[in-house]
Design a protein around this motif. Structure first.
Motif, PDB file in Angstrom:
ATOM      1  N   ASP A  12     -18.444 -13.228  35.377  1.00  0.00           N
ATOM      2  CA  ASP A  12     -17.021 -13.103  35.049  1.00  0.00           C
ATOM      3  C   ASP A  12     -16.907 -12.620  33.594  1.00  0.00           C
ATOM      4  O   ASP A  12     -17.918 -12.393  32.926  1.00  0.00           O
ATOM      5  CB  ASP A  12     -16.280 -14.433  35.275  1.00  0.00           C
ATOM      6  CG  ASP A  12     -16.806 -15.559  34.400  1.00  0.00           C
ATOM      7  OD1 ASP A  12     -17.651 -15.301  33.514  1.00  0.00           O
ATOM      8  OD2 ASP A  12     -16.380 -16.714  34.598  1.00  0.00           O
ATOM      9  N   LYS A  13     -15.669 -12.475  33.117  1.00  0.00           N
ATOM     10  CA  LYS A  13     -15.478 -11.884  31.784  1.00  0.00           C
ATOM     11  C   LYS A  13     -16.191 -12.693  30.692  1.00  0.00           C
ATOM     12  O   LYS A  13     -16.901 -12.115  29.854  1.00  0.00           O
ATOM     13  CB  LYS A  13     -13.979 -11.766  31.493  1.00  0.00           C
ATOM     14  CG  LYS A  13     -13.687 -11.079  30.187  1.00  0.00           C
ATOM     15  CD  LYS A  13     -12.294 -10.483  30.169  1.00  0.00           C
ATOM     16  CE  LYS A  13     -11.206 -11.500  30.195  1.00  0.00           C
ATOM     17  NZ  LYS A  13      -9.860 -10.886  30.040  1.00  0.00           N
ATOM     18  N   ALA A  14     -16.045 -14.015  30.738  1.00  0.00           N
ATOM     19  CA  ALA A  14     -16.694 -14.846  29.716  1.00  0.00           C
ATOM     20  C   ALA A  14     -18.211 -14.689  29.805  1.00  0.00           C
ATOM     21  O   ALA A  14     -18.905 -14.599  28.782  1.00  0.00           O
ATOM     22  CB  ALA A  14     -16.296 -16.311  29.898  1.00  0.00           C
ATOM     23  N   GLY A  15     -18.726 -14.630  31.031  1.00  0.00           N
ATOM     24  CA  GLY A  15     -20.169 -14.474  31.229  1.00  0.00           C
ATOM     25  C   GLY A  15     -20.661 -13.152  30.672  1.00  0.00           C
ATOM     26  O   GLY A  15     -21.752 -13.079  30.083  1.00  0.00           O
ATOM     27  N   LYS A  16     -19.849 -12.101  30.846  1.00  0.00           N
ATOM     28  CA  LYS A  16     -20.241 -10.787  30.309  1.00  0.00           C
ATOM     29  C   LYS A  16     -20.286 -10.829  28.780  1.00  0.00           C
ATOM     30  O   LYS A  16     -21.226 -10.336  28.159  1.00  0.00           O
ATOM     31  CB  LYS A  16     -19.271  -9.701  30.776  1.00  0.00           C
ATOM     32  CG  LYS A  16     -19.485  -9.330  32.222  1.00  0.00           C
ATOM     33  CD  LYS A  16     -18.587  -8.198  32.660  1.00  0.00           C
ATOM     34  CE  LYS A  16     -18.875  -7.906  34.129  1.00  0.00           C
ATOM     35  NZ  LYS A  16     -17.889  -7.098  34.779  1.00  0.00           N
ATOM     36  N   TYR A  17     -19.249 -11.416  28.182  1.00  0.00           N
ATOM     37  CA  TYR A  17     -19.245 -11.533  26.711  1.00  0.00           C
ATOM     38  C   TYR A  17     -20.451 -12.351  26.240  1.00  0.00           C
ATOM     39  O   TYR A  17     -21.109 -12.001  25.259  1.00  0.00           O
ATOM     40  CB  TYR A  17     -17.962 -12.209  26.224  1.00  0.00           C
ATOM     41  CG  TYR A  17     -16.761 -11.311  26.080  1.00  0.00           C
ATOM     42  CD1 TYR A  17     -16.770 -10.232  25.190  1.00  0.00           C
ATOM     43  CD2 TYR A  17     -15.587 -11.557  26.794  1.00  0.00           C
ATOM     44  CE1 TYR A  17     -15.651  -9.429  25.033  1.00  0.00           C
ATOM     45  CE2 TYR A  17     -14.462 -10.758  26.642  1.00  0.00           C
ATOM     46  CZ  TYR A  17     -14.501  -9.693  25.758  1.00  0.00           C
ATOM     47  OH  TYR A  17     -13.396  -8.907  25.606  1.00  0.00           O
ATOM     48  N   LYS A  18     -20.710 -13.470  26.930  1.00  0.00           N
ATOM     49  CA  LYS A  18     -21.826 -14.336  26.521  1.00  0.00           C
ATOM     50  C   LYS A  18     -23.146 -13.592  26.570  1.00  0.00           C
ATOM     51  O   LYS A  18     -24.034 -13.816  25.756  1.00  0.00           O
ATOM     52  CB  LYS A  18     -21.898 -15.574  27.437  1.00  0.00           C
ATOM     53  CG  LYS A  18     -21.004 -16.694  26.991  1.00  0.00           C
ATOM     54  CD  LYS A  18     -21.224 -17.936  27.848  1.00  0.00           C
ATOM     55  CE  LYS A  18     -20.028 -18.861  27.740  1.00  0.00           C
ATOM     56  NZ  LYS A  18     -19.818 -19.683  28.913  1.00  0.00           N
ATOM     57  N   GLY A  19     -23.298 -12.725  27.567  1.00  0.00           N
ATOM     58  CA  GLY A  19     -24.534 -11.944  27.671  1.00  0.00           C
ATOM     59  C   GLY A  19     -24.592 -10.832  26.635  1.00  0.00           C
ATOM     60  O   GLY A  19     -25.657 -10.512  26.097  1.00  0.00           O
ATOM     61  N   LEU A  20     -23.436 -10.251  26.348  1.00  0.00           N
ATOM     62  CA  LEU A  20     -23.391  -9.062  25.496  1.00  0.00           C
ATOM     63  C   LEU A  20     -23.473  -9.385  23.999  1.00  0.00           C
ATOM     64  O   LEU A  20     -24.146  -8.670  23.240  1.00  0.00           O
ATOM     65  CB  LEU A  20     -22.075  -8.314  25.788  1.00  0.00           C
ATOM     66  CG  LEU A  20     -21.942  -6.878  25.324  1.00  0.00           C
ATOM     67  CD1 LEU A  20     -23.062  -5.994  25.880  1.00  0.00           C
ATOM     68  CD2 LEU A  20     -20.573  -6.327  25.749  1.00  0.00           C
ATOM     69  N   LEU A  21     -22.794 -10.459  23.576  1.00  0.00           N
ATOM     70  CA  LEU A  21     -22.699 -10.710  22.123  1.00  0.00           C
ATOM     71  C   LEU A  21     -24.052 -10.886  21.430  1.00  0.00           C
ATOM     72  O   LEU A  21     -24.269 -10.298  20.360  1.00  0.00           O
ATOM     73  CB  LEU A  21     -21.766 -11.891  21.836  1.00  0.00           C
ATOM     74  CG  LEU A  21     -20.266 -11.587  22.032  1.00  0.00           C
ATOM     75  CD1 LEU A  21     -19.408 -12.760  21.578  1.00  0.00           C
ATOM     76  CD2 LEU A  21     -19.830 -10.331  21.299  1.00  0.00           C
ATOM     77  N   PRO A  22     -24.984 -11.660  22.013  1.00  0.00           N
ATOM     78  CA  PRO A  22     -26.292 -11.769  21.340  1.00  0.00           C
ATOM     79  C   PRO A  22     -27.010 -10.419  21.273  1.00  0.00           C
ATOM     80  O   PRO A  22     -27.728 -10.141  20.312  1.00  0.00           O
ATOM     81  CB  PRO A  22     -27.075 -12.749  22.224  1.00  0.00           C
ATOM     82  CG  PRO A  22     -26.048 -13.465  23.027  1.00  0.00           C
ATOM     83  CD  PRO A  22     -24.911 -12.515  23.202  1.00  0.00           C
ATOM     84  N   GLN A  23     -26.797  -9.577  22.288  1.00  0.00           N
ATOM     85  CA  GLN A  23     -27.437  -8.255  22.272  1.00  0.00           C
ATOM     86  C   GLN A  23     -26.827  -7.385  21.175  1.00  0.00           C
ATOM     87  O   GLN A  23     -27.529  -6.632  20.499  1.00  0.00           O
ATOM     88  CB  GLN A  23     -27.279  -7.573  23.635  1.00  0.00           C
ATOM     89  CG  GLN A  23     -27.979  -8.304  24.764  1.00  0.00           C
ATOM     90  CD  GLN A  23     -27.794  -7.591  26.093  1.00  0.00           C
ATOM     91  OE1 GLN A  23     -28.396  -6.557  26.346  1.00  0.00           O
ATOM     92  NE2 GLN A  23     -26.943  -8.138  26.952  1.00  0.00           N
TER      93      GLN A  23
END
Ligand code: SME
Length: 160
Positions: A12-23
């Motif tokens: 979901d959107k939060a999951g995408k952000y959580k995956g993307l931000l550290p990258q």
């Protein structure tokens, strides 16, 4: 440097952000060049989150001037207090616009843009730049976007 970003389509959107931000943080860590980092962040957000338009406006004297972006061409200069970006700069706060047609003074760079979120990043206590993210859907941004994109602005402030 990683050659590509990994974003789960199933998340979901939060999951995408959580995956993307550290990258994104890894992408800019150790690189001091402002233009290079903003350019990569614009691309990472555009393609990682599938946004319509993602870009930065930099505070230059008494105007915002277009910086690195991804998406259709956009207006180059915005005055303080004008449009969503100029209002976010003036108020020094995040603005979520559910329907751009309902925001008085909204600057329409593209008629396809229907909603947007605009966030400031600070240097020495002053707004130094603005992140503008546009969607071609009405009501596409909410507290989740605000939370994670504000986290991203704190990352941006490390290399300002
Ligand atoms: N809509 C913005 C202008 C920038 S473009 O959307 C890329 C505004 O009202 O400030």
């Amino acid at each position: 440097m990683a050659e590509e970003l990994i974003v789960s389509e199933a998340a979901d959107k939060a999951g995408k952000y959580k995956g993307l931000l550290p990258q994104i943080e890894a992408l800019v860590t150790g690189e001091p060049d402002l233009t290079a980092n903003l350019a990569n962040i614009a691309s990472a957000l555009k393609y990682g989150m599938d946004f319509f338009w993602v870009g930065f406006y930099l505070v230059k004297e008494d105007e915002l001037v277009l910086g690195p972006f991804q998406g259709p061409i956009a207006c180059t200069r915005i005055r303080m207090g004008k449009g969503v970006c100029g209002t976010s700069w003036e108020k020094a706060e995040t603005i979520v616009v559910e329907d751009v047609d309902a925001f008085p003074g909204h600057i329409a760079c593209s008629s396809d843009s229907k909603s947007e979120i605009v966030l400031p990043a600070f240097k020495d206590g002053k707004v130094a730049l603005i992140l503008d993210v546009d969607s071609d859907q009405v009501s596409d941004f909410d507290e989740t976007d605000k939370e994670y994109l504000e986290q991203l602005m704190r990352v941006v402030e490390k290399f300002l």
